[in-house]
Design a protein around this motif. Structure first.
Motif, PDB file in Angstrom:
ATOM      1  N   SER A  17       9.794   7.715  12.462  1.00  0.00           N
ATOM      2  CA  SER A  17       8.620   8.462  11.996  1.00  0.00           C
ATOM      3  C   SER A  17       8.939   9.909  11.671  1.00  0.00           C
ATOM      4  CB  SER A  17       7.509   8.420  13.056  1.00  0.00           C
ATOM      5  OG  SER A  17       7.121   7.105  13.321  1.00  0.00           O
TER       6      SER A  17
ATOM      7  N   ALA B 227       8.103  11.954   8.239  1.00  0.00           N
ATOM      8  CA  ALA B 227       7.365  13.216   8.231  1.00  0.00           C
ATOM      9  C   ALA B 227       8.205  14.318   7.581  1.00  0.00           C
ATOM     10  CB  ALA B 227       6.974  13.615   9.653  1.00  0.00           C
TER      11      ALA B 227
ATOM     12  N   ARG C 220      -0.915   7.482   7.650  1.00  0.00           N
ATOM     13  CA  ARG C 220      -1.211   8.375   8.781  1.00  0.00           C
ATOM     14  C   ARG C 220      -0.200   9.503   8.859  1.00  0.00           C
ATOM     15  NH1 ARG C 220       1.058   9.217  13.367  1.00  0.00           N
ATOM     16  NH2 ARG C 220       2.420   7.405  13.229  1.00  0.00           N
ATOM     17  N   ILE C 221       1.076   9.164   8.789  1.00  0.00           N
ATOM     18  CA  ILE C 221       2.135  10.173   8.879  1.00  0.00           C
ATOM     19  C   ILE C 221       2.038  11.145   7.705  1.00  0.00           C
ATOM     20  CG2 ILE C 221       4.650  10.515   8.739  1.00  0.00           C
ATOM     21  CD1 ILE C 221       4.867   7.822  10.341  1.00  0.00           C
TER      22      ILE C 221
ATOM     23  N   VAL D  97      -0.598  11.995   5.795  1.00  0.00           N
ATOM     24  CA  VAL D  97      -1.789  12.848   5.884  1.00  0.00           C
ATOM     25  C   VAL D  97      -1.636  13.876   7.009  1.00  0.00           C
ATOM     26  CG1 VAL D  97      -4.253  12.832   6.436  1.00  0.00           C
ATOM     27  CG2 VAL D  97      -3.332  11.194   4.776  1.00  0.00           C
ATOM     28  N   GLU D  98      -1.216  13.434   8.177  1.00  0.00           N
ATOM     29  CA  GLU D  98      -1.057  14.362   9.309  1.00  0.00           C
ATOM     30  C   GLU D  98      -0.026  15.443   9.000  1.00  0.00           C
ATOM     31  OE1 GLU D  98      -0.082  12.057  12.788  1.00  0.00           O
ATOM     32  OE2 GLU D  98      -2.122  11.245  12.963  1.00  0.00           O
ATOM     33  N   THR D  99       1.075  15.052   8.383  1.00  0.00           N
ATOM     34  CA  THR D  99       2.149  16.013   8.103  1.00  0.00           C
ATOM     35  C   THR D  99       1.709  17.043   7.069  1.00  0.00           C
ATOM     36  OG1 THR D  99       3.795  14.324   8.628  1.00  0.00           O
ATOM     37  CG2 THR D  99       4.558  16.248   7.398  1.00  0.00           C
TER      38      THR D  99
ATOM     39  N   ARG E  95      -1.383  17.923   6.289  1.00  0.00           N
ATOM     40  CA  ARG E  95      -2.434  18.770   6.855  1.00  0.00           C
ATOM     41  C   ARG E  95      -1.880  19.824   7.809  1.00  0.00           C
ATOM     42  NH1 ARG E  95      -7.335  14.453   7.999  1.00  0.00           N
ATOM     43  NH2 ARG E  95      -8.406  14.782   6.008  1.00  0.00           N
ATOM     44  N   ALA E  96      -0.803  19.515   8.512  1.00  0.00           N
ATOM     45  CA  ALA E  96      -0.235  20.436   9.502  1.00  0.00           C
ATOM     46  C   ALA E  96       0.782  21.412   8.902  1.00  0.00           C
ATOM     47  CB  ALA E  96       0.438  19.637  10.622  1.00  0.00           C
TER      48      ALA E  96
ATOM     49  N   ALA F 159      -7.058   7.026   6.342  1.00  0.00           N
ATOM     50  CA  ALA F 159      -6.239   7.996   7.077  1.00  0.00           C
ATOM     51  C   ALA F 159      -6.794   9.414   6.928  1.00  0.00           C
ATOM     52  CB  ALA F 159      -4.789   7.935   6.607  1.00  0.00           C
TER      53      ALA F 159
END
Length: 169
Positions: free
Chosen positions: A94, A98, A135-136, A138-140, A142-143, A167
């Motif tokens: 993962s 990312a 998920r990975i 979108v989260e990455t 956004r962060a 997601a």
């Protein structure tokens, strides 16, 4: 914070500063998104990738890294090539996935790109499950600390689009 927009369609037709290519480590084209970008972008992209292989990446671009070339005949200014990991049932990769998104945004920042289009990296022939890949991604994004103003996730089919929509929340 970066705006995230979903698009169902063909990444090669996007009018953005940079298109991200889900490349293989050779940087010399392949199937899926990689092949489509090379075909539509023309020989200028391949020539730039060959130059990169000769000058910096003789053994290929490592997984999780990113590098930019011209976009050739595409409407974008640049193509950012990133090498996603092959999904493994036995090993958590993962962080490498990312890294593809983070590194692509870092390269975009270096170029001064404000709009970037991403495919769903590693979710095609590399076998990454679409829900986890979304998920990975979108989260990455956004962060990420980035100057990019808008990220487009360009999904080729309705299933991928709906998975990314979920997601995004």
């Amino acid at each position: 914070m970066v705006r995230v927009t979903l698009v169902q369609g063909d990444i090669t037709t996007q009018h953005v500063d940079a298109i991200v290519n889900a490349a293989n480590s050779s940087l010399l084209g392949g199937g899926g998104v990689d092949g489509a970008i090379h075909r539509r972008g023309g020989p200028e992209i391949l020539a730039a990738c060959q130059d990169l292989r000769r000058s910096h990446y003789g053994k290929g671009l490592p997984t999780g890294r990113a590098v930019a070339t011209t976009a050739g005949r595409l409407s974008a200014r640049w193509v950012i090539h990133t090498v996603g990991p092959v999904w493994s049932r036995d090993e958590d990769r993962s962080e490498l996935l990312a890294s593809c998104y983070r590194e692509s945004l870092r390269v975009a920042d270096e170029l001064g790109a404000r709009t970037v289009a991403f495919p769903a990296v590693s979710t095609g022939v590399y076998g990454w499950p679409m829900d986890d890949g979304a998920r990975i991604a979108v989260e990455t994004v956004r962060a990420a600390a980035t100057s990019v103003e808008e990220v487009y996730f360009v999904l080729y089919d309705p299933v991928a689009y709906e998975t990314f929509a979920t997601a995004l929340g």
